[in-house]
Design a protein around this motif. Structure first.
Motif, PDB file in Angstrom:
ATOM      1  N   ARG A 101      -3.014   7.118  -9.861  1.00  0.00           N
ATOM      2  CA  ARG A 101      -2.728   5.834  -9.767  1.00  0.00           C
ATOM      3  C   ARG A 101      -3.933   5.221  -9.248  1.00  0.00           C
ATOM      4  NH1 ARG A 101       2.340   2.358  -8.004  1.00  0.00           N
ATOM      5  NH2 ARG A 101       1.485   0.194  -8.734  1.00  0.00           N
ATOM      6  N   THR A 102      -4.484   4.287  -9.644  1.00  0.00           N
ATOM      7  CA  THR A 102      -5.666   3.375  -9.109  1.00  0.00           C
ATOM      8  C   THR A 102      -5.435   1.866  -8.944  1.00  0.00           C
ATOM      9  OG1 THR A 102      -7.103   4.849 -10.210  1.00  0.00           O
ATOM     10  CG2 THR A 102      -7.967   2.622  -9.268  1.00  0.00           C
ATOM     11  N   PHE A 103      -5.489   1.446  -7.789  1.00  0.00           N
ATOM     12  CA  PHE A 103      -5.246   0.102  -7.239  1.00  0.00           C
ATOM     13  C   PHE A 103      -6.165  -0.354  -6.437  1.00  0.00           C
ATOM     14  CE2 PHE A 103      -2.748   2.309  -4.084  1.00  0.00           C
ATOM     15  CZ  PHE A 103      -3.077   1.543  -2.783  1.00  0.00           C
ATOM     16  N   ALA A 104      -6.489  -1.621  -6.489  1.00  0.00           N
ATOM     17  CA  ALA A 104      -7.558  -2.455  -5.553  1.00  0.00           C
ATOM     18  C   ALA A 104      -6.984  -3.347  -4.642  1.00  0.00           C
ATOM     19  CB  ALA A 104      -8.682  -2.864  -6.553  1.00  0.00           C
ATOM     20  N   ILE A 105      -7.319  -3.429  -3.427  1.00  0.00           N
ATOM     21  CA  ILE A 105      -6.785  -4.328  -2.571  1.00  0.00           C
ATOM     22  C   ILE A 105      -8.153  -5.325  -2.319  1.00  0.00           C
ATOM     23  CG2 ILE A 105      -6.102  -4.912  -0.184  1.00  0.00           C
ATOM     24  CD1 ILE A 105      -4.747  -2.166  -0.042  1.00  0.00           C
ATOM     25  N   VAL A 106      -8.093  -6.552  -2.856  1.00  0.00           N
ATOM     26  CA  VAL A 106      -9.224  -7.437  -2.971  1.00  0.00           C
ATOM     27  C   VAL A 106      -9.301  -8.487  -1.864  1.00  0.00           C
ATOM     28  CG1 VAL A 106      -9.922  -6.675  -5.091  1.00  0.00           C
ATOM     29  CG2 VAL A 106      -8.615  -8.772  -4.767  1.00  0.00           C
ATOM     30  N   ASN A 107     -10.285  -8.879  -1.387  1.00  0.00           N
ATOM     31  CA  ASN A 107     -10.353 -10.280  -0.756  1.00  0.00           C
ATOM     32  C   ASN A 107      -9.830  -9.952   0.778  1.00  0.00           C
ATOM     33  OD1 ASN A 107     -11.402 -11.708  -2.775  1.00  0.00           O
ATOM     34  ND2 ASN A 107      -9.312 -12.331  -3.394  1.00  0.00           N
ATOM     35  N   VAL A 157       0.766  -1.265  -0.074  1.00  0.00           N
ATOM     36  CA  VAL A 157      -0.040  -0.013  -0.095  1.00  0.00           C
ATOM     37  C   VAL A 157       0.710   1.253   0.060  1.00  0.00           C
ATOM     38  CG1 VAL A 157      -1.694   1.481   1.307  1.00  0.00           C
ATOM     39  CG2 VAL A 157      -1.929  -1.250   0.932  1.00  0.00           C
ATOM     40  N   LEU A 158       1.859   1.238   0.931  1.00  0.00           N
ATOM     41  CA  LEU A 158       2.800   2.180   0.911  1.00  0.00           C
ATOM     42  C   LEU A 158       3.508   2.529  -0.348  1.00  0.00           C
ATOM     43  CD1 LEU A 158       4.241   2.084   4.274  1.00  0.00           C
ATOM     44  CD2 LEU A 158       2.722   3.899   3.544  1.00  0.00           C
ATOM     45  N   ALA A 159       3.882   1.640  -1.188  1.00  0.00           N
ATOM     46  CA  ALA A 159       4.522   1.696  -2.348  1.00  0.00           C
ATOM     47  C   ALA A 159       3.888   2.331  -3.342  1.00  0.00           C
ATOM     48  CB  ALA A 159       5.426   0.142  -2.570  1.00  0.00           C
ATOM     49  N   ALA A 160       2.548   1.481  -3.329  1.00  0.00           N
ATOM     50  CA  ALA A 160       1.538   2.148  -4.486  1.00  0.00           C
ATOM     51  C   ALA A 160       1.283   3.549  -4.357  1.00  0.00           C
ATOM     52  CB  ALA A 160       0.470   1.187  -4.468  1.00  0.00           C
ATOM     53  N   PRO A 180     -12.120  -0.645 -10.577  1.00  0.00           N
ATOM     54  CA  PRO A 180     -11.967  -0.085 -11.834  1.00  0.00           C
ATOM     55  C   PRO A 180     -11.274  -0.694 -12.990  1.00  0.00           C
ATOM     56  CG  PRO A 180     -11.664   1.390 -10.223  1.00  0.00           C
ATOM     57  CD  PRO A 180     -11.658   0.081  -9.528  1.00  0.00           C
ATOM     58  N   GLU A 181     -11.709  -0.521 -14.104  1.00  0.00           N
ATOM     59  CA  GLU A 181     -10.812  -1.127 -15.233  1.00  0.00           C
ATOM     60  C   GLU A 181      -9.623  -0.557 -15.379  1.00  0.00           C
ATOM     61  OE1 GLU A 181     -11.274  -1.427 -20.139  1.00  0.00           O
ATOM     62  OE2 GLU A 181     -13.123  -1.372 -18.917  1.00  0.00           O
ATOM     63  N   GLY A 182      -8.827  -1.532 -15.519  1.00  0.00           N
ATOM     64  CA  GLY A 182      -6.980  -1.109 -15.434  1.00  0.00           C
ATOM     65  C   GLY A 182      -6.375  -0.764 -14.127  1.00  0.00           C
ATOM     66  N   ALA A 183      -7.044  -0.818 -13.332  1.00  0.00           N
ATOM     67  CA  ALA A 183      -6.549  -0.739 -12.044  1.00  0.00           C
ATOM     68  C   ALA A 183      -5.787  -2.331 -11.626  1.00  0.00           C
ATOM     69  CB  ALA A 183      -7.832  -0.399 -10.939  1.00  0.00           C
ATOM     70  N   GLU A 184      -4.584  -1.785 -10.711  1.00  0.00           N
ATOM     71  CA  GLU A 184      -3.709  -2.941 -10.478  1.00  0.00           C
ATOM     72  C   GLU A 184      -4.419  -3.505  -9.359  1.00  0.00           C
ATOM     73  OE1 GLU A 184       0.496  -3.319  -8.000  1.00  0.00           O
ATOM     74  OE2 GLU A 184      -0.105  -1.530  -8.867  1.00  0.00           O
ATOM     75  N   THR A 185      -4.481  -4.832  -9.149  1.00  0.00           N
ATOM     76  CA  THR A 185      -5.072  -5.653  -8.123  1.00  0.00           C
ATOM     77  C   THR A 185      -4.139  -6.164  -7.119  1.00  0.00           C
ATOM     78  OG1 THR A 185      -6.995  -5.849  -9.620  1.00  0.00           O
ATOM     79  CG2 THR A 185      -6.793  -7.199  -7.648  1.00  0.00           C
ATOM     80  N   ILE A 186      -4.315  -6.000  -6.000  1.00  0.00           N
ATOM     81  CA  ILE A 186      -3.685  -6.737  -4.792  1.00  0.00           C
ATOM     82  C   ILE A 186      -4.672  -7.693  -4.112  1.00  0.00           C
ATOM     83  CG2 ILE A 186      -2.140  -6.459  -2.849  1.00  0.00           C
ATOM     84  CD1 ILE A 186      -1.741  -3.429  -3.779  1.00  0.00           C
ATOM     85  N   ALA A 200     -13.636  -7.941   1.621  1.00  0.00           N
ATOM     86  CA  ALA A 200     -14.020  -6.580   1.164  1.00  0.00           C
ATOM     87  C   ALA A 200     -12.778  -6.264   0.075  1.00  0.00           C
ATOM     88  CB  ALA A 200     -13.901  -5.652   2.388  1.00  0.00           C
ATOM     89  N   THR A 201     -13.183  -5.080  -0.791  1.00  0.00           N
ATOM     90  CA  THR A 201     -12.396  -4.515  -1.572  1.00  0.00           C
ATOM     91  C   THR A 201     -12.138  -2.915  -1.064  1.00  0.00           C
ATOM     92  OG1 THR A 201     -13.168  -5.896  -3.326  1.00  0.00           O
ATOM     93  CG2 THR A 201     -12.156  -3.756  -4.034  1.00  0.00           C
ATOM     94  N   VAL A 202     -10.895  -2.433  -1.247  1.00  0.00           N
ATOM     95  CA  VAL A 202     -10.569  -0.936  -1.030  1.00  0.00           C
ATOM     96  C   VAL A 202      -9.929  -0.617  -2.273  1.00  0.00           C
ATOM     97  CG1 VAL A 202      -9.211   0.557   0.388  1.00  0.00           C
ATOM     98  CG2 VAL A 202     -10.044  -1.533   1.578  1.00  0.00           C
ATOM     99  N   VAL A 203     -10.544   0.495  -2.850  1.00  0.00           N
ATOM    100  CA  VAL A 203     -10.137   1.000  -4.236  1.00  0.00           C
ATOM    101  C   VAL A 203      -9.671   2.276  -3.694  1.00  0.00           C
ATOM    102  CG1 VAL A 203     -10.761   1.964  -6.310  1.00  0.00           C
ATOM    103  CG2 VAL A 203     -12.050   0.003  -5.410  1.00  0.00           C
ATOM    104  N   VAL A 204      -8.313   2.603  -4.049  1.00  0.00           N
ATOM    105  CA  VAL A 204      -7.330   3.720  -4.057  1.00  0.00           C
ATOM    106  C   VAL A 204      -7.173   4.132  -5.291  1.00  0.00           C
ATOM    107  CG1 VAL A 204      -5.235   4.800  -3.041  1.00  0.00           C
ATOM    108  CG2 VAL A 204      -6.334   2.724  -1.917  1.00  0.00           C
ATOM    109  N   THR A 205      -7.710   5.603  -5.427  1.00  0.00           N
ATOM    110  CA  THR A 205      -7.132   6.619  -6.662  1.00  0.00           C
ATOM    111  C   THR A 205      -6.558   7.707  -6.361  1.00  0.00           C
ATOM    112  OG1 THR A 205      -9.198   5.466  -7.576  1.00  0.00           O
ATOM    113  CG2 THR A 205      -8.270   7.631  -8.741  1.00  0.00           C
TER     114      THR A 205
END
Length: 79
Positions: free
Chosen positions: A22-28, A10-13, A61-67, A42-47
């Motif tokens: 930048r958009t990424f999502a932490i899932v599960n 999360v910090l690196a992203a 979101p489409e194109g988001a990096e997923t963790i 749950a999912t947390v989306v960071v933009t």
């Protein structure tokens, strides 16, 4: 160890958030909340370095990096 890995991801992203939105999502993840029951899978989306959505039904979101944080817990605030 795994908790530290998720926090490091999360910090690196978010570190480069000032350079480009930048958009990424932490899932599960299991997400502990400040005022209520924990959210399971749950999912947390960071933009752009800010939380845009949180919840079991938050969409990635489409194109988001997923963790994938299966088996991990996210906590609010800084520790």
């Amino acid at each position: 160890m795994k908790r530290g890995l998720v926090a490091a991801l999360v910090l690196a992203a978010t570190a480069g958030a000032q350079d480009a939105p930048r958009t990424f999502a932490i899932v599960n993840a299991r997400v502990e909340t400040v005022s209520g029951a924990a959210l399971e899978k749950a999912t947390v989306v960071v933009t752009g370095g800010k939380i845009a959505a949180v919840g079991a039904d938050a969409s990635v979101p489409e194109g988001a990096e997923t963790i994938d944080a299966a088996g991990q817990t996210l906590y609010p605030g800084l520790i």
